[in-house]
Design an enzyme around this catalytic site. Structure first.
Site, PDB file in Angstrom:
ATOM      1  N   ARG A  89     -42.348 134.554   7.735  1.00 23.67           N
ATOM      2  CA  ARG A  89     -42.995 133.348   8.278  1.00 23.67           C
ATOM      3  C   ARG A  89     -43.486 133.625   9.686  1.00 23.67           C
ATOM      4  NH1 ARG A  89     -39.597 132.125  12.191  1.00 23.67           N
ATOM      5  NH2 ARG A  89     -37.362 132.335  11.861  1.00 23.67           N
ATOM      6  N   GLY A  90     -44.248 132.662  10.220  1.00 26.10           N
ATOM      7  CA  GLY A  90     -44.617 132.721  11.628  1.00 26.10           C
ATOM      8  C   GLY A  90     -43.431 132.273  12.481  1.00 26.10           C
ATOM      9  N   GLY A  91     -43.569 132.403  13.788  1.00 26.75           N
ATOM     10  CA  GLY A  91     -42.506 131.947  14.688  1.00 26.75           C
ATOM     11  C   GLY A  91     -41.525 133.039  15.027  1.00 26.75           C
TER      12      GLY A  91
ATOM     13  N   ILE B 158     -37.224 133.562  16.443  1.00 29.35           N
ATOM     14  CA  ILE B 158     -35.897 133.506  15.827  1.00 29.35           C
ATOM     15  C   ILE B 158     -35.412 132.061  15.711  1.00 29.35           C
ATOM     16  CG2 ILE B 158     -34.506 133.724  17.956  1.00 29.35           C
ATOM     17  CD1 ILE B 158     -32.830 135.831  16.215  1.00 29.35           C
TER      18      ILE B 158
ATOM     19  N   GLY C 242     -41.430 126.758  10.894  1.00 28.62           N
ATOM     20  CA  GLY C 242     -42.116 128.044  10.780  1.00 28.62           C
ATOM     21  C   GLY C 242     -42.618 128.173   9.358  1.00 28.62           C
TER      22      GLY C 242
ATOM     23  N   CYS D 207     -36.377 130.216  19.044  1.00 32.04           N
ATOM     24  CA  CYS D 207     -37.850 130.275  19.001  1.00 32.04           C
ATOM     25  C   CYS D 207     -38.417 131.023  20.203  1.00 32.04           C
ATOM     26  CB  CYS D 207     -38.455 128.872  18.912  1.00 32.04           C
ATOM     27  SG  CYS D 207     -37.779 127.923  17.542  1.00 32.04           S
TER      28      CYS D 207
ATOM     29  N   GLY E  15     -40.708 126.373   6.088  1.00 32.09           N
ATOM     30  CA  GLY E  15     -40.856 124.957   6.398  1.00 32.09           C
ATOM     31  C   GLY E  15     -40.152 124.507   7.663  1.00 32.09           C
ATOM     32  N   PHE E  16     -39.235 123.543   7.519  1.00 29.63           N
ATOM     33  CA  PHE E  16     -38.596 122.943   8.699  1.00 29.63           C
ATOM     34  C   PHE E  16     -37.078 122.980   8.594  1.00 29.63           C
ATOM     35  CE2 PHE E  16     -39.123 119.331   5.748  1.00 29.63           C
ATOM     36  CZ  PHE E  16     -37.847 118.776   5.753  1.00 29.63           C
ATOM     37  N   ALA E  17     -36.416 122.868   9.756  1.00 31.49           N
ATOM     38  CA  ALA E  17     -34.952 122.815   9.816  1.00 31.49           C
ATOM     39  C   ALA E  17     -34.559 121.708  10.779  1.00 31.49           C
ATOM     40  CB  ALA E  17     -34.396 124.156  10.283  1.00 31.49           C
TER      41      ALA E  17
END
Length: 242
Positions: free
Chosen positions: A94-96, A98, A168, A197, A179-181
């Site tokens: 994914r992008g992003g 840590i 990410g 991040c 996705g999201f956290a």
């Protein structure tokens, strides 16, 4: 462009599941969609099959994941420390930078064919943020976007700005992955072992920390229902339980 737009999204709550097997599952769902799109390409429009969409919610055991544009030096814990805190480390596509996933965190993975919705990754990211912003509003929290930084934040522009939801994603042929956290009852000590991040001067937070109480298992089920409702609204989709 997809002439048979399908806005039905198959929803699955995977419960607690390890990161790697969930990632493999996402990849298999993505591959199925892409294979169908490639097959459609060689057919006349009237013979195209509609492509499916998926939305997974899951809770992972302790794991740190590093995006392809991330920097390993943002992982502050060595192998021994990871063993001590019962966590694993995975490099992902994914992008992003840590991020951390663990118990008490709701992780959402939409595997959508964006040609069923809109072909705009920027809009997709803003929509994901909007789902979480609307969800946490129901708990009296004002979620915001921070310019140049993905995710959902509280008190943007103030010295105590803090991130409550990290994001990410990856997309291939307009099919999304990751996705999201959202931090709910998350043990925030796990964030001490990373520069989340890659952002040094900002804090992370959770619903538990903001509300000053732990959410019960019933409240967590209710929270997931709120996420599903706002996902349907924002994406103008229909979620169907698998």
């Amino acid at each position: 462009m997809n002439t048979h737009q399908n806005k039905v999204v198959e929803f699955e709550d995977l419960g607690t599941r390890d990161y790697q097997s969930t990632w493999d599952y996402q990849e298999s769902l993505m591959k199925n969609i892409i294979d169908l799109k490639i097959k459609n390409r060689d057919l006349p429009a009237e013979e195209h099959s509609t492509t499916p969409n998926h939305f997974l919610l899951v809770e992972h055991p302790h794991v740190y994941t590093l995006g392809k544009s991330g920097h390993e030096e943002n992982m502050l814990a060595g192998i021994d420390k990871l063993k001590e805190i019962d966590a694993t480390f995975v490099k992902v596509n994914r992008g992003g930078d840590i991020t951390y996933h663990g118990y008490g965190q709701i992780v959402g993975y939409p595997i959508l064919d964006l040609e069923n919705f809109f072909t705009d990754i920027h809009k997709y990211m803003r929509n994901l943020e909007e789902v979480i912003i609307r969800t946490i509003t129901e708990y009296g929290l004002k979620g915001e976007r921070s310019e140049g930084e993905t995710g959902v934040w509280l008190d943007v522009g103030k010295p105590y700005a803090r991130k409550i939801c990290a994001m990410g994603v990856k997309a291939s042929r307009w099919v999304t992955l990751h996705g999201f956290a959202l931090n709910v009852n998350t043990d925030m000590r796990y964030f001490e072992y990373i520069i989340p991040c890659g952002i040094k001067d900002k804090q992370v937070t959770s619903l538990k920390r903001e509300l000053e109480r732990e959410l019960t298992s019933e409240e967590i089920e209710d929270l997931k229902a709120k996420i599903r409702k706002h996902f349907e609204e924002v994406f103008e989709a229909e979620l169907l339980m698998k």
